[in-house]
Design a protein around this motif. Sequence first.
Motif, PDB file in Angstrom:
ATOM      1  N   THR A  83     -19.640  -8.504  -5.401  1.00 20.95           N
ATOM      2  CA  THR A  83     -20.243  -8.216  -6.697  1.00 20.95           C
ATOM      3  C   THR A  83     -20.209  -9.431  -7.631  1.00 20.95           C
ATOM      4  N   VAL A  84     -20.958 -10.456  -7.256  1.00 22.29           N
ATOM      5  CA  VAL A  84     -21.206 -11.592  -8.137  1.00 22.29           C
ATOM      6  C   VAL A  84     -22.669 -11.528  -8.551  1.00 22.29           C
ATOM      7  N   ARG A  85     -22.927 -11.473  -9.847  1.00 25.38           N
ATOM      8  CA  ARG A  85     -24.276 -11.292 -10.358  1.00 25.38           C
ATOM      9  C   ARG A  85     -24.688 -12.520 -11.160  1.00 25.38           C
ATOM     10  N   ALA A  86     -25.634 -13.283 -10.630  1.00 24.01           N
ATOM     11  CA  ALA A  86     -26.179 -14.445 -11.338  1.00 24.01           C
ATOM     12  C   ALA A  86     -27.585 -14.096 -11.802  1.00 24.01           C
ATOM     13  N   HIS A  87     -27.775 -13.939 -13.101  1.00 22.69           N
ATOM     14  CA  HIS A  87     -29.093 -13.540 -13.579  1.00 22.69           C
ATOM     15  C   HIS A  87     -29.439 -14.228 -14.899  1.00 22.69           C
ATOM     16  N   ASN A  88     -30.735 -14.441 -15.075  1.00 21.07           N
ATOM     17  CA  ASN A  88     -31.285 -15.005 -16.309  1.00 21.07           C
ATOM     18  C   ASN A  88     -30.679 -16.353 -16.673  1.00 21.07           C
ATOM     19  N   ASN A  89     -30.501 -17.203 -15.674  1.00 22.86           N
ATOM     20  CA  ASN A  89     -30.110 -18.584 -15.905  1.00 22.86           C
ATOM     21  C   ASN A  89     -31.335 -19.485 -15.748  1.00 22.86           C
ATOM     22  N   THR A  90     -31.319 -20.634 -16.393  1.00 27.01           N
ATOM     23  CA  THR A  90     -32.371 -21.632 -16.229  1.00 27.01           C
ATOM     24  C   THR A  90     -31.755 -22.893 -15.651  1.00 27.01           C
ATOM     25  N   ILE A  91     -32.264 -23.297 -14.483  1.00 28.33           N
ATOM     26  CA  ILE A  91     -31.746 -24.473 -13.778  1.00 28.33           C
ATOM     27  C   ILE A  91     -32.886 -25.474 -13.640  1.00 28.33           C
ATOM     28  N   TYR A  92     -32.732 -26.640 -14.236  1.00 23.15           N
ATOM     29  CA  TYR A  92     -33.732 -27.693 -14.150  1.00 23.15           C
ATOM     30  C   TYR A  92     -33.155 -28.862 -13.357  1.00 23.15           C
ATOM     31  N   ILE A  93     -33.899 -29.314 -12.342  1.00 25.29           N
ATOM     32  CA  ILE A  93     -33.456 -30.392 -11.458  1.00 25.29           C
ATOM     33  C   ILE A  93     -34.498 -31.502 -11.544  1.00 25.29           C
ATOM     34  N   GLY A  94     -34.149 -32.592 -12.194  1.00 28.08           N
ATOM     35  CA  GLY A  94     -35.132 -33.604 -12.526  1.00 28.08           C
ATOM     36  C   GLY A  94     -35.236 -34.749 -11.541  1.00 28.08           C
ATOM     37  N   GLU A  95     -35.852 -35.809 -11.986  1.00 24.61           N
ATOM     38  CA  GLU A  95     -36.182 -36.985 -11.183  1.00 24.61           C
ATOM     39  C   GLU A  95     -34.952 -37.566 -10.486  1.00 24.61           C
ATOM     40  N   GLY A  96     -35.092 -37.768  -9.170  1.00 25.23           N
ATOM     41  CA  GLY A  96     -34.074 -38.447  -8.392  1.00 25.23           C
ATOM     42  C   GLY A  96     -32.852 -37.618  -8.047  1.00 25.23           C
TER      43      GLY A  96
END
Length: 537
Positions: free
Chosen positions: A389-402
């Motif tokens: 019961t690990v709930r990961a919700h409504n996160n924003t993950i941005y992975i940029g250049e390089g």
Amino acid sequence: MTTPLPRRYKAVRTAGAALVAVALAASTAPVASASTSTSAATTARDSSRQVQYVDCGAASGRENGSRNQPWRTLDQVNRLNLKTGSSILLKRGSRCTGTLAPQGTGRPGKPMMIGAYGQGAKPVIDSGGSPETLLLKNTQWVEAKDLEITNSGNPGRNKRGVRVQLQDFGTGTHYRLTGLDVHDILGDDTKGTEGSAGILFSVTGSAVPTKFDDVVVSGNTVTTVDREGIYFASTWNNRPVHGDYDPDGPAYLPSTRVVVRGNTLKDLGGDGIVITATDKTLVEHNRLDGFQRRSAGYNAGMWPWNADHTLFQYNEVSGGETTRDGMAYDVDEGTFGTVFQYNVSHDNAGGFFLVCTATGRLADAVIRYNISRNDHYRGIETCSGAFDTVRAHNNTIYIGEGISQTVINENTTNKHDITFTNNIVLKEGTGTASFNLKSNAVTLTHNNLVNIRSTPANPDGTTADPRLTDPTGPLPDGLRLRTGSPALRAGTPVPGSPRRDLYGNPVGNPPNVGADQGRGVAGPLRPTATADVGNAS
């Protein structure tokens, strides 16, 4: 893929700890006063003063602790049998060498106060390389504020800036550390009840059930410290949900009403803020920049271990080094009911989150409404053990250049019950982003995944550009949703969600995908992200 992580949580129980105890006893033992005019009788008489003044730069004279004749050494203060609710005030602009270890206590409505008087810079206490700079042992109703604490001498030895210690005491109540500047605590690479730290709350002993109650650590700076920044540890931590469980050791007795708020931590050798053996601790509005910089062990930014119902919110973590952990946040073993919400993570070499059990258990963890920008290596990393019961919700993950990242990286086929719902993961520029799932227990739904390789099934999700605001701007505002985003009202309701997001917007029904629950920000768009590659291999 990484290898299973070794455990890193045992309290330090070595011959070195015994040496520390000897050194500590020496540092706090009565010694001759620097003033030959201060007799034992004078000390006993003047200990009845309600306020004890200290000026380590004052000229020698008939010191009696008054403002006109202040004590000149910390040893003079340490010998006093202080009246209940006394104040110890150090002169601003002065510098004292040694350990301040007052023998006194407060009472309800009349705490023992340790602080400053006069004008100018905060008074400095420099332990000169002794194990402690400020030691508050077996006391309660005590408040310390507006001091500069340092301990750079004898680098690499076991030592602390501030240690609040209860040993076979029972329940100690009311502790306040505020406005302290703790820096250059150049300790060794140990952690736990006897470890090196900037600020250490330490429960020791095994004869009397002991814990802290009503603790506030607020508005302090902790800079250039080895190993730990702010650490809570206890020998009364034994229950079979963690790998260090000792059935013959002191039973589990968590500290209560603990708040760690508004502190700034920089340049740490190991961990940032670690909460162990507590119940319902609140960790909020802290800023950590630069950790896991000099330790040979495994260290993360902020995390609980063997603690229940810990809430981390409105924190910002960056500058984690190495992939020996090195991530911003961690839900660790022996924890139940942990919530991470409204936090920001960026530019950590080890990534965003660790969810780790190894040989113990964890359950009922929530990771929601957080922002990750340009975290390397992994988004969510798991250890070798199983969990529920690990709930990961409504996160924003941005992975940029390089930057390359494994969004969820499982180290084992052991069951990892994770639901990944209503999240935005956007990869732009060179580098790659992918999933590495092995347990067949990670469930995705309603996520906005853009430019992600090896994407698992994601019912009701999308690979369309979420139309985020400038990701290089100040966080968390740099990753808001723009008007017309396909993430608006595209999520699914999650039971137990808070009423508002980290920006203060109400959570709708249905909610937006990602951390931002607003109606969309107007304004020109940046260049559109390449979409529809979510199933690339």
